[in-house]
Every structure is written in C-alpha cells, then in structure tokens.
Design a protein around this motif. Structure first.
Motif, PDB file in Angstrom:
ATOM      1  N   ASP A   1       0.854  -1.194   0.000  1.00  0.00           N
ATOM      2  CA  ASP A   1       0.000   0.000   0.000  1.00  0.00           C
ATOM      3  C   ASP A   1       0.888   1.242   0.000  1.00  0.00           C
ATOM      4  OD1 ASP A   1      -1.840   1.983   0.302  1.00  0.00           O
ATOM      5  OD2 ASP A   1      -2.526   1.368   2.288  1.00  0.00           O
ATOM      6  N   PRO A   2       0.969   1.968  -1.118  1.00  0.00           N
ATOM      7  CA  PRO A   2       1.855   3.149  -1.177  1.00  0.00           C
ATOM      8  C   PRO A   2       1.496   4.213  -0.152  1.00  0.00           C
ATOM      9  CG  PRO A   2       1.111   2.495  -3.369  1.00  0.00           C
ATOM     10  CD  PRO A   2       0.296   1.720  -2.396  1.00  0.00           C
ATOM     11  N   ALA A   3       0.207   4.331   0.188  1.00  0.00           N
ATOM     12  CA  ALA A   3      -0.215   5.368   1.134  1.00  0.00           C
ATOM     13  C   ALA A   3       0.314   5.089   2.542  1.00  0.00           C
ATOM     14  CB  ALA A   3      -1.737   5.470   1.153  1.00  0.00           C
ATOM     15  N   SER A   4       0.126   3.858   3.033  1.00  0.00           N
ATOM     16  CA  SER A   4       0.565   3.517   4.384  1.00  0.00           C
ATOM     17  C   SER A   4       1.980   2.947   4.401  1.00  0.00           C
ATOM     18  CB  SER A   4      -0.384   2.492   5.001  1.00  0.00           C
ATOM     19  OG  SER A   4      -0.333   1.265   4.279  1.00  0.00           O
ATOM     20  N   GLN A   5       2.486   2.544   3.203  1.00  0.00           N
ATOM     21  CA  GLN A   5       3.799   1.912   3.040  1.00  0.00           C
ATOM     22  C   GLN A   5       3.919   0.614   3.843  1.00  0.00           C
ATOM     23  OE1 GLN A   5       6.772   5.008   3.791  1.00  0.00           O
ATOM     24  NE2 GLN A   5       6.711   5.540   1.623  1.00  0.00           N
ATOM     25  N   ARG A   6       2.781  -0.089   3.925  1.00  0.00           N
ATOM     26  CA  ARG A   6       2.771  -1.391   4.577  1.00  0.00           C
ATOM     27  C   ARG A   6       2.728  -2.494   3.523  1.00  0.00           C
ATOM     28  NH1 ARG A   6      -2.268   0.220   8.417  1.00  0.00           N
ATOM     29  NH2 ARG A   6      -1.165   1.448  10.015  1.00  0.00           N
ATOM     30  N   LEU A   7       3.268  -3.659   3.895  1.00  0.00           N
ATOM     31  CA  LEU A   7       3.235  -4.828   3.020  1.00  0.00           C
ATOM     32  C   LEU A   7       2.388  -5.910   3.684  1.00  0.00           C
ATOM     33  CD1 LEU A   7       4.370  -6.383   0.495  1.00  0.00           C
ATOM     34  CD2 LEU A   7       6.156  -7.254   2.034  1.00  0.00           C
ATOM     35  N   THR A   8       1.327  -6.327   3.001  1.00  0.00           N
ATOM     36  CA  THR A   8       0.472  -7.399   3.513  1.00  0.00           C
ATOM     37  C   THR A   8       0.774  -8.674   2.743  1.00  0.00           C
ATOM     38  OG1 THR A   8      -1.282  -5.817   4.051  1.00  0.00           O
ATOM     39  CG2 THR A   8      -1.900  -8.147   3.917  1.00  0.00           C
ATOM     40  N   VAL A   9       0.943  -9.763   3.481  1.00  0.00           N
ATOM     41  CA  VAL A   9       1.271 -11.055   2.882  1.00  0.00           C
ATOM     42  C   VAL A   9       0.234 -12.080   3.316  1.00  0.00           C
ATOM     43  CG1 VAL A   9       2.994 -12.881   2.676  1.00  0.00           C
ATOM     44  CG2 VAL A   9       3.731 -10.503   2.938  1.00  0.00           C
ATOM     45  N   ILE A  10      -0.288 -12.825   2.346  1.00  0.00           N
ATOM     46  CA  ILE A  10      -1.261 -13.872   2.626  1.00  0.00           C
ATOM     47  C   ILE A  10      -0.523 -15.204   2.573  1.00  0.00           C
ATOM     48  CG2 ILE A  10      -3.406 -14.971   1.909  1.00  0.00           C
ATOM     49  CD1 ILE A  10      -4.116 -12.369   0.460  1.00  0.00           C
ATOM     50  N   LEU A  11      -0.389 -15.854   3.723  1.00  0.00           N
ATOM     51  CA  LEU A  11       0.281 -17.144   3.807  1.00  0.00           C
ATOM     52  C   LEU A  11      -0.774 -18.235   3.785  1.00  0.00           C
ATOM     53  CD1 LEU A  11       2.921 -16.295   6.540  1.00  0.00           C
ATOM     54  CD2 LEU A  11       3.192 -16.276   4.075  1.00  0.00           C
ATOM     55  N   GLY A  12      -0.940 -18.861   2.639  1.00  0.00           N
ATOM     56  CA  GLY A  12      -2.031 -19.814   2.456  1.00  0.00           C
ATOM     57  C   GLY A  12      -3.255 -19.069   1.958  1.00  0.00           C
ATOM     58  N   LEU A  13      -4.321 -19.761   1.729  1.00  0.00           N
ATOM     59  CA  LEU A  13      -5.555 -19.138   1.249  1.00  0.00           C
ATOM     60  C   LEU A  13      -6.366 -18.659   2.435  1.00  0.00           C
ATOM     61  CD1 LEU A  13      -6.480 -21.717  -1.546  1.00  0.00           C
ATOM     62  CD2 LEU A  13      -5.386 -19.487  -1.815  1.00  0.00           C
ATOM     63  N   ALA A  14      -6.461 -17.354   2.593  1.00  0.00           N
ATOM     64  CA  ALA A  14      -7.152 -16.788   3.746  1.00  0.00           C
ATOM     65  C   ALA A  14      -8.594 -17.264   3.837  1.00  0.00           C
ATOM     66  CB  ALA A  14      -7.108 -15.257   3.675  1.00  0.00           C
TER      67      ALA A  14
END
Length: 390
Positions: free
Chosen positions: A11-24
């Motif tokens: 997310d460029p706005a918050s500069q966070r990286l979200t990672v999905i490990l497996g199928l949520a």
C-alpha cells in the motif's frame, strides 16, 4: 525465497506490506509488515484484528534477490520505501530482518552495534519477545555489550565478546543460535580456539560437533582458512584417509596408529601412512586371491602400443590402484574371468582404462580414470576410442 506477487500487496499510502500465507478464505492467515515510519515490526491477523507478532513472519525483505525484482513487485516496493542506510544494515542478515528493522527503528543507536558487532546485534534480537515495545528494545540494546552477551550465554567476559568479533561467515540461522550458546559456555573449547585471528563459523561447527577433528595436528589451521570451501576440501581428504587407515588396520588385524596420525602436522604425512598400510593390505589380498584363483589374467585380446600397456596379473593391478590412488583393484575378479581387461595408459595423460567384452564378442571402453579418479580429457578419449576401433 521470494513471495509471488499474487500473495502480497504493498500500500503506497501507508507503506505497509500485507502477505497472505495460504488461502485466507480457507483458513490461511495474513501478516502485515508495518512501515518504517511506524517503527517496523510484524502484525498478525487474529480474530479480525491486527496484533503485533514478529515471530509470525521471517522472510528476507532485503537481499540480492529482492533487489533484482521489478520495482512494481510488492516486496521490492516495500524494500524501496525503507531508508538506504537501514537496508544496508539488514542485508548482512539472512533471518529476523523484520525484527531487526523494528530494533533500528526504535533505537537508531543500535545500528552502530550492527556494524561493529553484527552477531551480538543479531542474537540480542532473539532475546526480545514476539511484540517488543520501544522500551523493551531500548532496555536491551542500551546495556553494555558484555552484559547483553552474558544474558544470552550466562557466562560472559570481554574475551567472549572478542571471540564473537573474530567469527566470519556466520550463518544467521536459528539452528546456529543454540550451538553458539553452547560454544560460549564451553570454556575448555574456547581456550583452544579463541587465539585465532579469524574463525570460520562453518569450520568451527565441525570442530565442535566432531571433536576428534580439533585434535588433528594438521587440521587446526583450517579454522582460520581464507576459504571455507578449501578448508572443507582439505578436511574431507584428511578424514577420509583416517577412516581408511582405521578400516585397513581392522582388516589387517593390526594396531591402529591413532596417536601417530593425530600428531602429524600435514595431510601428506597421513596420506603416506595410508598408502603404506594400503600396500600391506594389498600384499595380503594378493596372496589370498592368488592362492584361490591364480595370479595371471587371460591374455590381452587387443594389441598394446607404447602408450597403452596391458595389466596382466593380480599384483600389477593392485599396484596400479595404489599408484593412481583409485579403486582399480575392484576389477580383479572380473579381470580373472576375462570379462574386463585393464590397461595402463601413459599418454596423452597418465590414466587407467577398463575395457569390457560384450556378449557378441565386441569391446567397449567402460571407464578411464586419472589419478584420484580424475576425469580424462576429450583428447585422451578420442585417442583411446580410435585405438579400440582398430
């Protein structure tokens, strides 16, 4: 290891990286790497809420592989949003990068420790909880370095700290952590190794887990070798020869010269002793084989040349194996039956050749070995193939 872009989002706005490990949607879980401005750290989605847990994610976010990604890749985008001096610090570590990012963010002064005492900087992060606060980080990293090390290994001093500074090629893996703790608490072992100006961690692990290696007079310099690869190649040859000596002494029913071997200062001395015992064993084997089967092989079915000489008896074949330091002797029984014919090759390079007779009476080269099982050149193969075709 790189996470495929479909499993992560930046997310460029918050500069966070979200990672999905497996199928949520099927019971998998999500982690989120907080931005540099938020102090870094990892959050885990639990019960519909994000909760801090640095133990939930340990993938490299700074590495050569990440730098080679397209700028649009989410992991690369997160990397590029971090300060350059911070990514420089993280690059030297192969694990716990997210936790270390949080350490530097909460206590910037710790970056100096990462430069001067990287192993201490890394192992201290293992002493933090899964969600360390700013106060937790400062409380730990603001302590004297000897004190930090003492908390890790329970018995520390400035000499322990100096020992850490000598270690190179440290793996920064969890499996190395407990071994390092054991080494730091092993005073007798440290007395034997800490005087070296440089200590290779991969070699040190061998010395510690296989103690007999440490007692080899010819092996100690491997601990400070310029190349771990060269050190391991050297140790492999020495240990192989020692195993061979033990086995042959058992077969000969003679005393194993263990103390003599461990006192030797070079691998050449051990190799010479190995070859001497091998000759004694060869004589014993030769006498046994000749007594049962006779000494001579069937005549050579192929014409010899000045550079290709037929080995016609058991003794010469066993001697060829000793001279060339390979297992030519394994062909003795096949050679006695006339299934295989062994030749001594003098040019274009010194080699031993095994020629096999097929069921239809034709001949083919089964193998060509140089000294120590070396690979023959293309020129040698061409000459030998031309010879066998005549």
């Amino acid at each position: 290891m790189i996470i495929d872009p479909e499993y992560c989002e930046f997310d460029p706005a918050s500069q966070r990286l979200t990672v999905i490990l497996g199928l949520a949607s099927e019971g998998g879980f999500q982690v989120r790497l907080r931005s540099w401005n938020e102090g870094g750290g990892v959050e885990l989605m639990e019960g519909g809420r994000w909760k801090r847990n640095d133990d939930a994610f340990d993938f490299p976010i700074v590495s050569d592989d990440v730098s080679d990604l397209e700028p649009t890749h989410p992991v690369r985008a997160y990397h590029d949003a971090l300060p350059a001096d911070v990514t420089k610090v993280l690059r030297q570590f192969s694990s716990l990068q997210c936790r270390l990012l949080h350490v530097i963010g909460q206590f910037p002064e710790s970056a100096e420790m990462a430069d001067s005492e990287p192993i201490l900087f890394w192992l201290a992060s293992n002493m933090l909880g899964p969600a360390p606060s700013k106060a937790d980080v400062r409380r730990l990293y603001a302590r004297r370095r000897v004190s930090i090390l003492e908390s890790f290994c329970s018995a520390s001093s400035r000499s322990h700290l100096k020992f850490l500074s000598k270690i190179c090629e440290f793996g920064y893996l969890f499996k190395d952590l407990e071994l390092l703790r054991r080494i730091l608490n092993d005073g007798e072992f440290l007395k034997r190794v800490r005087h070296y100006r440089q200590i290779n961690w991969p070699v040190l692990k061998v010395f510690y887990t296989q103690r007999y290696v440490m007692d080899l007079g010819c092996a100690k310099d491997c601990l400070a070798a310029g190349s771990c690869r060269d050190a391991f190649r050297y140790l492999y040859k020495v240990c192989r020869d020692i195993r061979g000596i033990r086995m042959m002494c058992k077969m000969l029913e003679c005393e194993n010269p263990e103390q003599q071997v461990f006192a030797m200062k070079s691998a050449f001395q051990i190799r010479d002793l190995h070859d001497k015992i091998a000759r004694d064993l060869s004589i014993k084997e030769r006498e046994t084989i000749i007594a049962h089967y006779g000494e001579l092989f069937p005549p050579s079915p192929l014409k010899e040349t000045k550079d290709i000489e037929y080995i016609s008896n058991v003794g010469d074949l066993l001697e060829e194996g000793l001279v060339m330091r390979h297992c030519a002797g394994e062909f003795v029984y096949q050679a006695l039956r006339g299934d295989v014919f062994i030749y001594r090759v003098h040019a274009p390079e010194r080699a031993t050749m095994a020629v096999q007779r097929s069921a239809d009476g034709s001949f083919s080269i089964e193998q060509v070995k140089l000294c120590r099982n070396g690979k023959a050149s293309e020129e040698t193969w061409e000459i030998l193939n031309a010879w066998i075709s005549i």
